[in-house]
Design an enzyme around this catalytic site. Structure first.
Site, PDB file in Angstrom:
ATOM      1  N   GLU A   1      40.222  47.285  36.315  1.00 42.17           N
ATOM      2  CA  GLU A   1      40.729  45.904  36.397  1.00 42.17           C
ATOM      3  C   GLU A   1      39.758  44.945  35.693  1.00 42.17           C
ATOM      4  O   GLU A   1      40.167  44.041  34.958  1.00 42.17           O
ATOM      5  CB  GLU A   1      40.912  45.503  37.868  1.00 42.17           C
ATOM      6  CG  GLU A   1      41.219  44.027  38.081  1.00 42.17           C
ATOM      7  CD  GLU A   1      40.388  43.398  39.196  1.00 42.17           C
ATOM      8  OE1 GLU A   1      39.667  42.425  38.910  1.00 42.17           O
ATOM      9  OE2 GLU A   1      40.447  43.890  40.349  1.00 42.17           O
ATOM     10  N   HIS A   2      38.457  45.140  35.897  1.00 37.25           N
ATOM     11  CA  HIS A   2      37.458  44.275  35.249  1.00 37.25           C
ATOM     12  C   HIS A   2      37.384  44.530  33.742  1.00 37.25           C
ATOM     13  O   HIS A   2      37.266  43.605  32.956  1.00 37.25           O
ATOM     14  CB  HIS A   2      36.067  44.526  35.838  1.00 37.25           C
ATOM     15  CG  HIS A   2      35.812  43.774  37.098  1.00 37.25           C
ATOM     16  ND1 HIS A   2      34.905  42.758  37.186  1.00 37.25           N
ATOM     17  CD2 HIS A   2      36.361  43.886  38.331  1.00 37.25           C
ATOM     18  CE1 HIS A   2      34.892  42.272  38.423  1.00 37.25           C
ATOM     19  NE2 HIS A   2      35.766  42.943  39.136  1.00 37.25           N
TER      20      HIS A   2
ATOM     21  N   GLU B   1      29.667  42.175  43.082  1.00 34.55           N
ATOM     22  CA  GLU B   1      30.781  41.867  43.985  1.00 34.55           C
ATOM     23  C   GLU B   1      30.641  42.699  45.261  1.00 34.55           C
ATOM     24  O   GLU B   1      30.818  42.208  46.371  1.00 34.55           O
ATOM     25  CB  GLU B   1      32.094  42.205  43.257  1.00 34.55           C
ATOM     26  CG  GLU B   1      33.346  41.770  43.973  1.00 34.55           C
ATOM     27  CD  GLU B   1      34.593  42.086  43.143  1.00 34.55           C
ATOM     28  OE1 GLU B   1      34.477  42.248  41.903  1.00 34.55           O
ATOM     29  OE2 GLU B   1      35.677  42.179  43.729  1.00 34.55           O
TER      30      GLU B   1
ATOM     31  N   HIS C   1      39.301  49.560  40.434  1.00 34.02           N
ATOM     32  CA  HIS C   1      38.764  48.200  40.422  1.00 34.02           C
ATOM     33  C   HIS C   1      37.978  47.941  39.124  1.00 34.02           C
ATOM     34  O   HIS C   1      38.106  46.887  38.508  1.00 34.02           O
ATOM     35  CB  HIS C   1      37.879  48.028  41.659  1.00 34.02           C
ATOM     36  CG  HIS C   1      37.239  46.679  41.760  1.00 34.02           C
ATOM     37  ND1 HIS C   1      36.026  46.494  42.361  1.00 34.02           N
ATOM     38  CD2 HIS C   1      37.633  45.462  41.333  1.00 34.02           C
ATOM     39  CE1 HIS C   1      35.697  45.216  42.307  1.00 34.02           C
ATOM     40  NE2 HIS C   1      36.663  44.556  41.684  1.00 34.02           N
TER      41      HIS C   1
HETATM   42 ZN   LIG Z   1      36.406  42.493  41.139  1.00 32.73          ZN
END
Ligand SMILES: [Zn+2]
Length: 1101
Positions: free
Chosen positions: A73-74, A177, A70
Site C-alpha cells: 500500500e505504501h 507507523e 500494508h
Molecule cells: Zn501505513
C-alpha cells in the site's frame, strides 16, 4: 475499440435507493476488464474525489513477511511509468487544495483522494455571500483537476514502478507507523487477541509490519525484497478485484468516458474473491480459555468473545443487531444498569464483527470498577443469565420494528459527508454482496424481521462457545508470557472447571435476578418529521439575535438549506467559577462526569434514536448542547437541565467516578507524546490553566460533599447565551430560552464581570525551550512542538498571512522532515489559532532527540526562504487559490453550520463573516508581502521572531543500528540523493568505499561521511559547492546533521548575553510561574462588530 463497443452494450444501474434529500445522481457500470465502478454526479459539490478498494489485505500476507500487504500500500504510490517522479501525485493534489490517503484492512486495501472541482477560485466579494450558482464545470478535461488526478491515480494500478530507491524509506515509514502503536493498548490488546486465536487462521498474524519483518529478516534469508513486493502485487491486484468510486461535478456521461479511458487499462487476471470457510478463528483449543493481560494504561475490563459467523448475506435483517441492542442496552433492566447499581461497572459494549468472508466474532466488553474486578466472575455469570433470558423468548418483533424505524429515519434524513469519506466508504461497501440498488442503504438500514436468522444468531451465544479476557494492571499478577510483536505481558489457560460449571448453572437455571428485564418501549423515536421548506435566494450567513437583555442572549436561525427535521441547541452559561483554581477545575470535572453517570439510563433511548446531549466545563463557564431530531429535543433538554440543577451526589458513585478520573490523569502520561505536547504548548500560551499533574494532586483531597456544595455556587450567578438552530420556529427558540432561564434561575452576572479571554504575548526576539521528561519508561519517542507567535487572531492582516504560509509550507515541510529525513511518522506543520493567539507551529515525534529536531526544523525554515524566493508567480497564485477554496468550502450539513455559529459565539468574537473576510485579505496578498512577513516572523535569521518550543524527552532508547545496518542504510539513502540531483554514479565504486569501512560501533557515522566526501571529491571530482550541498542533504537524511552549537551548550556555558538578546541562543524555561509573570497579556476577545447589527430590525445582511 473494445471499450467503445462495450460502452454501448453495457448495463447501467442508476435507480439506487437514496436519502430523501440526496441531490446526487448515481450510476454503476462494469468496465470490459471487469472493474466495477460507481459514478456519482454531485451538481453542487466544491470537491471531487475518487477511491479505489482492492479486495486484498493483510489476511493475504506472505507467511514469513508479515505486513507485506500494508507495505505494498505504501510502495504502490512511489512513481509510475507515466509519471515517474515519486511525489507527482501529491504535488498535483496539493496545488488543487487536495489530499490523499490509504489504509490496509484484513481483506481490503483502500486508496482515495479529494481535490477542488475547478482550478479557479470560487467567486467571493467581501461580506456578500458567494454566489449560490455552482461554478461552471471546466470546459475540457485538460482544465479539470479531477481528470488530472484520476490519470495520476489510475497509473498506480496500471504501471507502478516500485522505485528501488524509495523502498528503504517507505519501509522506514511503515516501521515508524508500527512504533507509534507499540505503547497503545488498543493495538496491544487487539494483537494479543489475534495472537491467541487459531494459528491457521490469518486473523492470528501481525499485520502492520516493521523494518525487521519487511527488510532485515527477509534480506538475511537471502530474499530480494523488492521482487517480493512486486510479486505480491502481481498475485493479488487485479481489475476484477477492484471497486472504483468517482465523485465529481461533471455529468455521469463525462465521468464514465474518463473512467473508461483511464481504468480500462488496469490489467484483469480474473482472480477469485477470497473466502476462509474451512478454517475457524477459534478451535476447541482456543475456546473456553481465559487470558489475563496487563495493559499500559490503568484500565480494567472483562471481555467475552464468542465464535460467531459473518453476516454478509443477512444485510436485510442484520440479526446480530438484535443481540447487540439487548446485551449492550444501558436503560432500566439492562445488564449495565444492574451491575452499575452494584458498583461493578462503568460501561458496556456489545457487537458482532465480520472478520472476513467465512468468519465472525461476537464480543461483549465490560469496563470494570475496582470492586467489579473482584467480582468479574459474577459479572460474567450475569451476562450469561441475561443471554439465557433473551434466548428463552422467541425473537421479539417489536424490538426489530423499533430498529427498522430508527434506521429508516436515519437513512432518509442522512446528510452528505465529505466527498472522500463518501467514495472511500462506498468503494469498501461495493466489495460486499449487497444488491446494487441498496449500496447506499444496505449497511445501515434494517429492513425486515427474520426470526429464523435471529434464532440462529442466538445459538452462538453459549457457555461452550466463548473465551474470556481480563485486563488489569494489578490482577492477578504473575504474568508469565509476552506477546511477540508488542510485548504485552499475559497469562493464559483453560477456564477452571468450577468457574465454567458456575457459568453453565447461571445459563441453565431459570431463576435469575428480577432486575434483568427486556427494555421498555423507546419513547424517543421521532415521529414528527415534517420540515417546513421555504426556498430562499441566499442562505443566511449569520444567526439573528432575537433576545438580548441583562440576563440572556438568544441567537436563532431557522434552517434555510439542509431541510432535515433536526435542530441544535447550544447553551453557554458564563461564569468564571468552574476554573478559578486547579481545585475548582477538578470539582467541575467531577460534576460533569457525575451528571453523565446519573443520566446514562435515561438518555440511552434518546441516544440510539439520534438525539444526544453534551455537558462540559470550559475556562469561562459551562456549556450544554442538545442535537438531533427536533421532535423530542425539549424533553431531553429539560431532563438534562433539571439534573444539572438538582444532582444528588451519592458517595458510592462519587468514589467510582473519582477513581476513573484519577486513572485518566495517570494514563495521560502514557499516551502518545504527540497527544501530550499540545497541553504544554497551550499552558505556555495562556495566562491561566492547569497541567494534569496539578489537577491530579488536587483530586486527592476532594470529597463528594465538596462537589455537592460547590456546584450550586457555579450555577448561582451567570449569564445565559443560547443558539437555537435548525428545524425550529422563533417561538420555539424563545420557549427554550424560557425553559433554561426558569430551570437554572441564576442571579445576573453584570457585563463588566464577564470573564475575558486573553493570551500571553511572547515578545519579539524570544527563543525559549520548555523541556520535560516523558513519564512512560518504555516509550522511545521524543516529541517537539516548535511554536512561533505571530500576533492577534482578530488581526486580519496577520491571520491571512498565517493561513497562506501554512499552505505554502505544508507539502515542503512534510517532504523534507518526514519523507526525506525520515524523522518520524508524525510530522505536522501549520497554523495554530486559539482565542487571541495566532501562531505557526511544527510538530515532530521522533526517535531523534529534541535538540536534533529543533536544528532540523530551523534548517527547514531557513531553506524555505529560498523556496519562497524562487517560487513562480503562478505557483504562488495556486497556493492562494488553495487557501481561498478551503476557506469557502461548502457546509455539508446542519451540524457543521451550527458548530460554526457556536464557535463564533462562544469565543466572544461573533465573527460570523470570518471566512469571507479572510478571503478578501488573502486575495490581496503579493509574493513580496509574504517574503517580508516570512523574513520578519518566521525565518530563524530574524531578530524579531517570537519563538518557544516544548521538548518532551523519552526515557527509553531505541535499539542502535549495527555498523552493517548503518552502512547499508547509508548506501541506499545516498544513492537516492544522487539520483535526485541527477548525478551519474558508479554504484560499485561507492559501495566499495562504504562497505570496506572497518566495523567500529562508535565511529561508523563519521567514517561514512568521510567515505561519501571522498567519493564526491575524488571519484566524481565535483565542485566544492556541489559537494557541500550534497553532503548537507546526506547528513540530514542519515540523521547526522549538526545540531547547532547554541543548542548543545547551555546559556551559562556560552555566556554571550547579546546572543541571548537577539534570540540566537535558546533560553530554557526553568520556573514556569516566573516566566509567565514576565510576559504581557494580549487584548481580550471582543465582538468584531456591534451586536445590534444582528438584531431583527437590522438591515438585511
Ligand atoms: Zn501505513
Amino acid at each position: 475499440m473494445n471499450g467503445v463497443l462495450g460502452r454501448e452494450a453495457r448495463t447501467r444501474i442508476e435507480d439506487l435507493e437514496r436519502p430523501a434529500l440526496d441531490d446526487r445522481s448515481y450510476r454503476i457500470i462494469t468496465l470490459p476488464n471487469n472493474l466495477e465502478v460507481l459514478l456519482i454526479h454531485d451538481p453542487k459539490t466544491d470537491k471531487a474525489s475518487a477511491a479505489l478498494d482492492v479486495n486484498v489485505g493483510s489476511f493475504s500476507d506472505v507467511k514469513d513477511m508479515p505486513g507485506i500487504a500494508h507495505a505494498v500500500e505504501h510502495l504502490l504510490f512511489m512513481g509510475t511509468e507515466k509519471y515517474p517522479q515519486e511525489n507527482a501525485y501529491n504535488q498535483y493534489l496539493s496545488s488543487h487544495s487536495g489530499h490523499s490517503n490509504a489504509y490496509t484492512a484484513s481483506t481490503s486495501t483502500n486508496y482515495y483522494f479529494e481535490l477542488a472541482v475547478s482550478a479557479a477560485s470560487p467567486t467571493s466579494s467581501g461580506t456578500a455571500t458567494p454566489s449560490g450558482d455552482p461554478e461552471p464545470v471546466p470546459a475540457s478535461k485538460e482544465e479539470s483537476p479531477l481528470w488530472g488526478a484520476l490519470d495520476r491515480f489510475g497509473q498506480f494500478f496500471i504501471c507502478p514502478l516500485f522505485l528501488e530507491d524509495t523502498l528503504d524509506r517507505e519501509l522506514k515509514a511503515v516501521d515508524s507507523e508500527n512504533k507509534k502503536n507499540l505503547q497503545s493498548d488498543t493495538w496491544r490488546l487487539h494483537q494479543l487477541n489475534k495472537a491467541l486465536s487459531n494459528p491457521n487462521h490469518p486473523y492470528c498474524h501481525f499485520s502492520t509490519g516493521s523494518y525487521k519483518t519487511l527488510h532485515d529478516d527477509p534480506i538475511a534469508r537471502g530474499v530480494k525484497i523488492r521482487d517480493e513486493f512486486i510479486k505480491f502485487h502481481s498475485t493479488h491486484y487485479s481489475a476484477n478485484r477492484m471497486k472504483l468510486v468517482v465523485l465529481g461535478r461533471e455529468k455521469l456521461d463525462t465521468l464514465e468516458e474518463w473512467v473508461d479511458e483511464i481504468f480500462s487499462e488496469v490489467p484483469n487476471k480474473d482472480l477469485p474473491r477470497k473466502r476462509w470457510d474451512d478454517v475457524s478463528v477459534y478451535t476447541e483449543k482456543e475456546l473456553l480459555t481465559q487470558t489475563f493481560a496487563k495493559p499500559v494504561f490503568q484500565s480494567r475490563s472483562l471481555d467475552l468473545s464468542f465464535l460467531y459467523r459473518d453476516e454478509e448475506d443477512f444485510y436485510e435483517s442484520h440479526p446480530s443487531r438484535y443481540l447487540s441492542h439487548l446485551i449492550g442496552h444501558e436503560g432500566p433492566g439492562s445488564i449495565l444498569s444492574y451491575i452499575k447499581a452494584k458498583g461493578w461497572a462503568t460501561g458496556l459494549g456489545a457487537g458482532g464483527s465480520s472478520l472476513c468472508p467465512g468468519s465472525g466474532l461476537f464480543n461483549i466488553s465490560v469496563k470494570l470498577t475496582e470492586v467489579g474486578l473482584e467480582h468479574y466472575k459474577e459479572v460474567a455469570k450475569i451476562v450469561f443469565q441475561y443471554i439465557a433470558m433473551i434466548r428463552e423468548q422467541p425473537p421479539q418483533k417489536w424490538i426489530v420494528d423499533e430498529q427498522i424505524q430508527i434506521s429508516e429515519v436515519d437513512f432518509r434524513f442522512r446528510q452528505k459527508s465529505p466527498p472522500s469519506k463518501t467514495t472511500s466508504a462506498l468503494a469498501g461497501v461495493m466489495q460486499k454482496p449487497y444488491d446494487r440498488k441498496m449500496l447506499l442503504s444496505g449497511p445501515s438500514v434494517t429492513r425486515k424481521f427474520d426470526d429464523k436468522a435471529i434464532s440462529d444468531a442466538m445459538e452462538h451465544l453459549r457457555p461452550d462457545n466463548f473465551r474470556l479476557t481480563i485486563v488489569s494492571q494489578e490482577y492477578p499478577g504473575g504474568w508469565d508470557q509476552k506477546e511477540k510483536w508488542y510485548g504485552t505481558e499475559y497469562k493464559s489457560g483453560k477456564i477452571p472447571e468450577d468457574f465454567l460449571a458456575e457459568i453453565k448453572e447461571a445459563f441453565e437455571n431459570p431463576a435469575r435476578p428480577v432486575e434483568l428485564q427486556f427494555p421498555h418501549k423507546n419513547e424517543f423515536i421521532p415521529s414528527r418529521l415534517e420540515v417546513e421548506k421555504k426556498e430562499v435566494e441566499q442562505p443566511l450567513k449569520a444567526p439573528k439575535l432575537i433576545r438580548n437583555d441583562e440576563g440572556v442572549r438568544t441567537w436563532f436561525k431557522k434552517d434555510d438549506q439542509f431541510w432535515v427535521p433536526k435542530a441544535n441547541v447550544h447553551i453557554y452559561f458564563r461564569t468564571p467559577m468552574p476554573c478559578v483554581t486547579a481545585r475548582t477545575t477538578v470539582m467541575s470535572q467531577l460534576y460533569r462526569e457525575l451528571i453523565y453517570d446519573a443520566l446514562v439510563e435515561y438518555s440511552y433511548d434518546a441516544d440510539i434514536s439520534g438525539l444526544v446531549y453534551e455537558f462540559s466545563t470550559v475556562s469561562t463557564g459551562l456549556t450544554i448542547s442538545v442535537e438531533g431530531y427536533n421532535d423530542k429535543l425539549h424533553v431531553l433538554l429539560e431532563k438534562v437541565l433539571v439534573s444539572i440543577r438538582d444532582l444528588e451526589i451519592r458517595e458510592d458513585r462519587f468514589k467510582i467516578i473519582a477513581d476513573r478520573i484519577t486513572r485518566g490523569f495517570h494514563n495521560w502520561d502514557y499516551q502518545q507524546p504527540f497527544h501530550q505536547v499540545g497541553s504544554f504548548s497551550r499552558y505556555l500560551k495562556n495566562e491561566r490553566g492547569f497541567l494534569t499533574d496539578e489537577l491530579a494532586k488536587e483530586l486527592e483531597g476532594v470529597t463528594a460533599q465538596d462537589v455537592q456544595q460547590f456546584y450550586p455556587l457555579t450555577l448561582a450567578q451567570g449569564h445565559i447565551e443560547i443558539l437555537a438552530h435548525g428545524n425550529l420556529h422563533k417561538e420555539e427558540a424563545l420557549k427554550i430560552t424560557d425553559l433554561v432561564e426558569k430551570t437554572l434561575k441564576p442571579k445576573r452576572l453584570p457585563l463588566n464581570q464577564w470573564p475575558v479571554r486573553r493570551n500571553l504575548i511572547v515578545p519579539p526576539g524570544s527563543n525559549y525551550i520548555y523541556e520535560r521528561q516523558l513519564k512512560d519508561p518504555a516509550n522511545v519517542n521524543h516529541c517537539i512542538e516548535y511554536s512561533l507567535y505571530l500576533g492577534n487572531t482578530q488581526d486580519r492582516a496577520i491571520k491571512s498571512r498565517l493561513l497562506l504560509v501554512a499552505q505554502m509550507t505544508d507539502e515542503p515541510a512534510f517532504n523534507q522532515l518526514r519523507t526525506l529525513e525520515q524523522l518520524g511518522y508524525v510530522v505536522f506543520s501549520g497554523g495554530s489559532v486559539s482565542d487571541q493567539w495566532a501562531g505557526y507551529r511544527i510538530l515532530i515525534q521522533s526517535e531523534k532527540d529534541c535538540k536534533y529536531l529543533e536544528g532540523r526544523i530551523e534548517h527547514f525554515l531557513t531553506s524555505f526562504e529560498k523556496m519562497l524566493e524562487d517560487m513562480k508567480e503562478d505557483e504562488f497564485e495556486g497556493h492562494k487559490r488553495a487557501v481561498v477554496n478551503k476557506r469557502l468550502e461548502k457546509l455539508k450539513n446542519l451540524n457543521q453550520e451550527g458548530n460554526r455559529f457556536w464557535t463564533h459565539i462562544s469565543n466572544d468574537g461573533y465573527d460570523f463573516f470570518q471566512a469571507e473576510e479572510d478571503v478578501v485579505h488573502i486575495s490581496a496578498l503579493t509574493k513580496q508581502d509574504m517574503q517580508t512577513f516570512y523574513m520578519h516572523y518566521i525565518s530563524p535569521s530574524s531578530p524579531h521572531r517570537a519563538k518557544f518550543s516544548v521538548h518532551l524527552t523519552a526515557q527509553a532508547k531505541p535499539k542502535q543500528a549495527t555498523p552493517e545496518e548503518q552502512k547499508s542504510d547509508a548506501l541506499a539513502i545516498f544513492q537516492q540523493i544522487l539520483t535526485g540531483e541527477k548525478i551519474e554514479t558508479d554504484q560499485a565504486k561507492l559501495a566499495e568505499r562504504i562497505k570496506s569501512l572497518p566495523s567500529d560501533k562508535d565511529h561508523t557515522s563519521e567514517m561514512i561521511v568521510e567515505a561519501i566526501t571522498a567519493y564526491l571529491t575524488q571519484d566524481l571530482q565535483l565542485a566544492t559547492s556541489v559537494v557541500d550541498k550534497i553532503l548537507d542533504e546526506a547528513k540530514a537524511a542519515l540523521g547526522l546533521a549538526d545540531t547547532p552549537e547554541t543548542l548543545i551548550k547551555s546559556v551559562e556555558e556560552l555566556k554571550i548575553e547579546d546572543l541571548v538578546k537577539e534570540g540566537k541562543v535558546p533560553v530554557y524555561i526553568k520556573d514556569l510561574k516566573d516566566w509567565k509573570a514576565g510576559l504581557m497579556v494580549s487584548k481580550g476577545m471582543r465582538p468584531v462588530t456591534d451586536l445590534g447589527e444582528f438584531g431583527e430590525g437590522a438591515a438585511k445582511l
